[in-house]
Scaffold this active site. Structure first.
Site, mmCIF file in Angstrom:
data_model
loop_
_atom_site.group_PDB
_atom_site.id
_atom_site.type_symbol
_atom_site.label_atom_id
_atom_site.label_comp_id
_atom_site.label_asym_id
_atom_site.label_seq_id
_atom_site.Cartn_x
_atom_site.Cartn_y
_atom_site.Cartn_z
ATOM 1 N N ARG A 172 72.947 11.239 93.779
ATOM 2 C CA ARG A 172 71.648 10.928 94.356
ATOM 3 C C ARG A 172 71.817 10.158 95.655
ATOM 4 N NH1 ARG A 172 69.369 7.944 89.416
ATOM 5 N NH2 ARG A 172 71.232 8.706 88.414
ATOM 6 N N SER A 198 79.854 5.235 89.141
ATOM 7 C CA SER A 198 79.960 4.989 87.701
ATOM 8 C C SER A 198 81.234 5.553 87.090
ATOM 9 C CB SER A 198 78.723 5.537 86.994
ATOM 10 O OG SER A 198 77.612 4.812 87.426
ATOM 11 N N ASP A 250 76.271 1.667 87.213
ATOM 12 C CA ASP A 250 74.851 1.915 86.955
ATOM 13 C C ASP A 250 74.160 0.782 86.195
ATOM 14 O OD1 ASP A 250 76.374 2.639 84.815
ATOM 15 O OD2 ASP A 250 75.503 4.625 84.546
HETATM 16 P P1 ADP Z 1 73.226 10.116 82.992
HETATM 17 O O1 ADP Z 1 73.493 9.313 81.774
HETATM 18 O O2 ADP Z 1 74.096 11.321 83.084
HETATM 19 O O3 ADP Z 1 73.195 9.279 84.225
HETATM 20 P P2 ADP Z 1 70.485 10.209 82.183
HETATM 21 O O4 ADP Z 1 70.351 8.739 82.167
HETATM 22 O O5 ADP Z 1 69.350 10.991 82.726
HETATM 23 O O6 ADP Z 1 71.761 10.724 82.896
HETATM 24 O O7 ADP Z 1 70.713 10.643 80.670
HETATM 25 C C1 ADP Z 1 70.915 11.961 80.366
HETATM 26 C C2 ADP Z 1 71.282 12.026 78.920
HETATM 27 O O8 ADP Z 1 70.220 11.551 78.118
HETATM 28 C C3 ADP Z 1 71.536 13.447 78.482
HETATM 29 O O9 ADP Z 1 72.914 13.729 78.541
HETATM 30 C C4 ADP Z 1 71.053 13.462 77.046
HETATM 31 O O10 ADP Z 1 72.105 13.146 76.207
HETATM 32 C C5 ADP Z 1 70.050 12.362 76.977
HETATM 33 N N1 ADP Z 1 68.685 12.917 77.027
HETATM 34 C C6 ADP Z 1 67.981 13.300 78.096
HETATM 35 N N2 ADP Z 1 66.765 13.744 77.743
HETATM 36 C C7 ADP Z 1 66.704 13.651 76.398
HETATM 37 C C8 ADP Z 1 65.716 13.961 75.411
HETATM 38 N N3 ADP Z 1 64.527 14.463 75.733
HETATM 39 N N4 ADP Z 1 66.008 13.715 74.149
HETATM 40 C C9 ADP Z 1 67.199 13.205 73.803
HETATM 41 N N5 ADP Z 1 68.166 12.903 74.666
HETATM 42 C C10 ADP Z 1 67.925 13.119 75.945
HETATM 43 MG MG MG Z 2 72.628 7.401 84.661
#
Ligand code: ADP
Ligand code: MG
Length: 590
Positions: free
Chosen positions: A189, A257, A310
């Site tokens: 991002r 991260s 993060d």
């Molecule tokens: P990252 O951790 O990669 O920075 P996010 O904070 O957006 O990204 O988290 C994404 C993770 O959150 C996904 O890998 C999934 O495991 C979980 N996740 C996202 N949306 C949902 C949902 N609707 N229900 C359950 N788990 C979710």
């Molecule tokens: Mg994240």
């Protein structure tokens, strides 16, 4: 030639059997086996009776299928051939009925036994994964103890308790335009925020870009050139005709991260790559230096003012809005936490001086471990088959990367203990085929026949025509996995509060505002970010409930969990503001 009356009788018997028997009785799985066998038996008995009536015989059915006594009374006016044939057919029907009933009952008993094996497998898992509040309190204590150990000496605990050199969190007074880059997964991002003082954000632009697969294994120069060029393109497009010269000297926050050993707030060396990245010449290099050089090559005169992960970004944005925010937790694909610690509590770094007297500690809590964690055989297998066995034990029970796979493993076990649900599908043994969002969709399926569960089982695991009772059991598995994850994360949060004396126990005096009448407790805000918490409602509710349950009625109202959407990115830009050239070099290690 057959006697017409017998002929009629036979026809009526067959017609009756076919007409009165609903097609559903002939389909497997449409009706529970026990009910099906009982109904078929009834049909046969009634049909035989009608036949015997037609042929002037009388059939008696007795018992509930195991005993059928058929007695035929031949009437004087019937000729003997007709009587013998009628008797033979009626007895034949009765014997067939008994045989079918016996087969059905046998099947019913076997199928019930196999179903109980499935239920037993679930109950064993449920028991092993249980998180009563007593056990959670043990996890709380273990977390606080490990935090102490990790701060006392390098390698003193599985918790790394890393210094971040962030000693000054944004307080809302910052103003100006700041940029941030956020690298931490398959997409990255770019952000631009305009801060207006008084806790206000006047403008906020974000752009997400996937990182091309080949760049994840390229050279550091190519990788950082890609980041710098993307930033330059963003500045040109989103800058409202801002000339590149006008961003000269602008401060940039960099959320990176990956495990980094930080040497100052704006420098740190990469320990190792994770999440599929493998840019070998980067390891042990200063990531800020690499980015700074790439910015110069691209012609962008910007200054990387803060290198953060993060969770630190999330803490920063939480503190920007609310000065009582002292803890931040990320629960997304992975999980981590950080908090504001007193500099003198960092025993492993004696002589650490900061202008504020505090420092944000990056716990890397995904690696937390305690014998009090409710570990099941499924967790042991998941760990053994992972890329990093014996590592990130807490994360493997809590984060979005793993929850779906734990559910898959339990369903797989159910299929292995019984062939009741049809053939074993190879998908059931494919790691990570069931993602956590799909698992959440099954868990949150409110339809009466659990149609979403059926669809996901079919599409994802090749399990077709799953009976309702299996679908219900799958939802229960999702519930156990999610509940345990949320409650353990809650225990981890309370463990941090305990370490800093804000959980109302032990260090209670430091958790109370001194001199306030009535010994009033201090308000504490925990900033939470990550898709699992923000998008999975049941997970969030379980976590919030468990925090309140552990803390108890008196303390719980003083602990507030606040969602920080996209906190990590904005937070990095805010930290660039609070640690811009005017404020750096406030941290010294003597
Ligand atoms: P990252 O951790 O990669 O920075 P996010 O904070 O957006 O990204 O988290 C994404 C993770 O959150 C996904 O890998 C999934 O495991 C979980 N996740 C996202 N949306 C949902 C949902 N609707 N229900 C359950 N788990 C979710
Ligand atoms: Mg994240």
């Amino acid at each position: 030639m057959a006697n017409p009356s017998i002929h009629d009788g036979l026809r009526i018997f067959i017609e009756h059997l076919v007409c009165v028997t609903p097609p559903a009785l002939f389909r497997r799985n449409s009706i529970p086996p026990a009910t099906r066998s009982r109904r078929i038996f009834t049909r046969l008995t009634v049909s035989a009776h009608i036949f015997s009536e037609t042929t002037d015989t009388v059939t008696y059915g007795g018992g509930d299928g195991n005993r059928l006594i058929t007695r035929l009374l031949k009437k004087g006016r019937i000729n003997s051939a007709m009587g013998r044939l009628g008797l033979g057919l009626a007895v034949g029907c009765a014997v067939a009925s008994c045989a079918i009933a016996a087969v059905m009952v046998g099947r019913r008993v076997r199928s019930r036994r196999r179903w109980w094996k499935v239920v037993r497998a679930f109950e064993e898992f449920e028991e092993a994964a249980s998180t009563p509040v007593g056990r959670l309190r043990q996890v709380v204590d273990a977390m606080a103890v490990e935090m102490h150990a990790g701060l006392a000496s390098e390698g003193g605990s599985k918790l790394k308790m890393l210094l971040t050199f962030v000693d000054k969190l944004p307080d809302g007074s910052e103003s100006g335009i700041y940029y941030a880059l956020h690298v931490g997964g398959t997409d990255f991002r770019i952000l631009r925020i305009q801060l207006g003082g008084q806790r206000s954000i006047l403008g906020h632009d974000v752009e997400r870009k996937p990182i091309p697969q080949d760049l994840m294994t390229t050279t550091s120069e190519e990788f950082f050139d890609f980041l710098a060029l993307s930033l330059k393109d963003f500045v040109e497009r989103k800058g409202n005709n801002l000339q590149l010269t006008q961003v000269r000297g602008k401060d940039l926050g960099f959320t990176f991260s990956f495990p980094v050993k930080q040497t100052s707030v704006s420098s740190g060396t990469l320990i190792k790559w994770t999440k599929g990245f493998a840019i070998d010449d980067m390891v042990e290099q200063d990531v800020v230096e690499c980015l700074q050089k790439a910015l110069s090559r691209t012609g962008l005169d910007m200054n990387v003012a803060a290198l953060v992960n993060d969770s630190v970004g999330t803490l920063a944005v939480g503190h920007f809005y609310d000065k009582d925010t002292v803890v931040a937790v990320v629960i997304g694909t992975g999980t981590n936490a950080c908090y504001l610690e007193r500099a003198d509590a960092v025993i492993k770094c004696q002589g650490l001086l900061t202008a504020s007297g505090g420092m944000v500690i990056n716990m890397e809590w995904g690696n937390f471990w305690s014998s009090h964690l409710p570990r099941t055989s499924y967790d042991i297998d998941l760990d053994a088959e992972s890329q990093n066995p014996n590592d990130q034990g807490f994360e493997k029970m809590i984060s979005g990367m793993y929850l779906g796979d734990i559910v898959r493993r339990v369903i797989c076990k159910m299929f292995l203990v019984s062939d009741i649900f049809g053939p074993f599908s190879s998908k059931l043994s494919t790691r990570f085929v069931l993602s956590t969002p799909l698992m959440a969709a099954m868990h949150e399926d409110n339809s009466p026949d659990l149609s979403e569960v059926a669809k996901i089982l079919e599409d994802t695991l090749d399990i077709y025509d799953a009976p309702l009772k299996l679908r219900k059991l799958v939802v229960k598995v999702c519930d156990v996995v999610t509940r345990r994850a949320a409650r353990l994360a809650a225990a981890g949060i309370v463990g941090i509060l305990k370490k800093i004396g804000r959980d109302g126990t032990g260090g209670i005096t430091s958790g109370r505002v001194k001199g306030v009448k009535g010994d009033k407790l201090r308000r504490t805000v925990v900033a939470v970010e990550g898709g699992l918490y923000t998008s999975y409602t049941i997970f969030r509710e379980y976590l919030n409930e468990a925090v309140a349950e552990i803390l108890g009625d008196e303390i719980a109202p003083y602990v507030i969990l606040k969602v920080m959407e996209d906190g990590s990115g904005i937070g990095a830009a805010m930290l660039a503001a609070s640690h811009s050239a005017r404020n750096v070099d406030t941290v010294q290690v003597l």
